[in-house]
Design an enzyme around this catalytic site. Structure first.
Site, PDB file in Angstrom:
ATOM      1  N   ARG A  53       0.844  -1.188   0.000  1.00  0.00           N
ATOM      2  CA  ARG A  53       0.000   0.000   0.000  1.00  0.00           C
ATOM      3  C   ARG A  53       0.875   1.233   0.000  1.00  0.00           C
ATOM      4  NH1 ARG A  53      -2.618  -3.886   1.271  1.00  0.00           N
ATOM      5  NH2 ARG A  53      -4.876  -4.077   1.340  1.00  0.00           N
ATOM      6  N   ASP A 107      -3.583   3.268  15.378  1.00  0.00           N
ATOM      7  CA  ASP A 107      -4.799   4.050  15.651  1.00  0.00           C
ATOM      8  C   ASP A 107      -5.894   3.147  16.217  1.00  0.00           C
ATOM      9  OD1 ASP A 107      -3.454   6.190  14.477  1.00  0.00           O
ATOM     10  OD2 ASP A 107      -4.327   5.806  12.505  1.00  0.00           O
TER      11      ASP A 107
END
Length: 345
Positions: free
Chosen positions: A131, A298
């Site tokens: 990614r 996160d």
């Protein structure tokens, strides 16, 4: 002061980005000079990539930006209407999409609108298991503290009892972060802070030091902890030692000791509190089950805060952090399931 309520108990602020994610071909990477695992800020040559993704590929929209990711994760485990998030966006279609996709995850957004700038975006270019991230901050980089002075916005600050600021926000508006931090200290509420990236400790050392004095909880990973250790001359690379030294830094609100939580990828999570460092093993996972580690940190913070704001133990909060991170790394991007969670402790 607003009456005590559990609605919107957790308030976060940082840099909202519309993640535009697509499986792309190698020639798109070559066209824009992007490597498979890059994480870069957009230059002029990258600007057309966002429109091209939407036009030519099947895209997934995610309400991105690190703190927004974390609050969406917290909301997944919390009762409805528990989380609210601030940050700056443009007056455009992307801002509408951003608010809509955040709302689907149950997150209330109260964005500051900056009409002269477009909404910040991140192109997530997926090739196989790789990614690449191409980020254009745009309006997210233009948040002004006067947003907090609007009565309806400050009422939400007063209503919240826990605050989460991502370190990336120190590149945008330290005065806004400090205004919230000072309110937390003055009212004996809980202010939490994520270092977010090594460069925050390296190049934004002074604003980080100022904000750290208000932090009741500090989050980070091993690379960020080491960067903090170097910046503040701790003289150690040992994660437990760094956690203990972070916990012992000067603190504005002496009513509670500082809690420090440092994740370490596949290694144990380190927690320092009251002069003691404790380690917590992560949930074991096979390499082939991992789809995407982007957003795992996160997700951990979101899971942790979901329990911590309800008054649960540090042990339970860490377990929830590990649970949410484990779920997210088996999905594409920092996204959360539509179905209810299965966390137990």
């Amino acid at each position: 002061m607003a009456p005590a309520t559990n609605e919107f108990i957790l308030l976060g602020i940082e840099n909202p980005l519309l993640d535009i994610s697509a499986v792309v071909t190698e020639d798109i990477l070559a066209k824009y000079g992007v490597k498979a695992n890059d994480a870069i800020l957009a230059e002029e040559k990258h600007k057309p990539i966002y429109e091209e993704l939407v036009r030519d590929f099947k895209v997934q929209y995610i309400a991105g930006g690190a703190a927004q990711n974390a609050l969406r994760g917290a909301q997944w485990l919390l009762p409805p209407r528990s989380t609210v998030y601030f940050g700056a966006v443009g007056k455009d279609k992307e801002a509408e999409i951003l608010a809509e996709v955040a709302g689907r995850d149950g997150l209330r957004t109260e964005y500051q609108v900056v009409p002269e700038l477009p909404t910040g975006k991140c192109a997530v270019l997926i090739t196989g298991t790789h990614r690449a991230l191409v980020t254009d901050l745009l309006a997210a980089n233009a948040y002004k503290p006067d947003h907090l002075e609007r009565p309806e916005i400050w009422a939400l600050v007063e209503q919240a009892r826990f605050y989460y600021v991502g370190g990336y926000f120190l590149t945008v508006s330290p005065p806004a972060a400090n205004k919230i931090a000072r309110h937390a200290a003055a009212t004996n509420k809980v202010f939490t802070l994520n270092i977010s990236a090594p460069f925050i400790a390296q190049f934004f050392t002074e604003p980080l030091k100022e904000l750290l004095q208000y932090a009741d909880v500090v989050f980070g990973n091993e690379a960020e902890a080491e960067a903090l250790s170097t910046a503040l001359n701790f003289g150690t690379t040992d994660l437990k030692e760094i956690a203990l030294k972070t916990a012992a830094l000067p603190k504005a609100n002496g009513a509670r000791a500082r809690l420090v939580v440092y994740t370490h990828g596949a290694e144990d999570t380190v927690v320092a509190f009251n002069g003691v460092a404790t380690v917590f093993p992560i949930i074991a996972i096979k390499r082939e089950q991992i789809v995407d580690t982007n957003g795992a940190g996160d997700a951990f913070v979101g899971g942790f805060l979901s329990q911590f704001v309800q008054g649960h133990s540090v042990e339970r909060s860490v377990a929830a952090g590990h649970y949410v991170a484990n779920v997210v790394i088996q999905r594409s991007g920092p996204s959360y399931p539509a179905e209810p969670h299965t966390f137990t402790f």
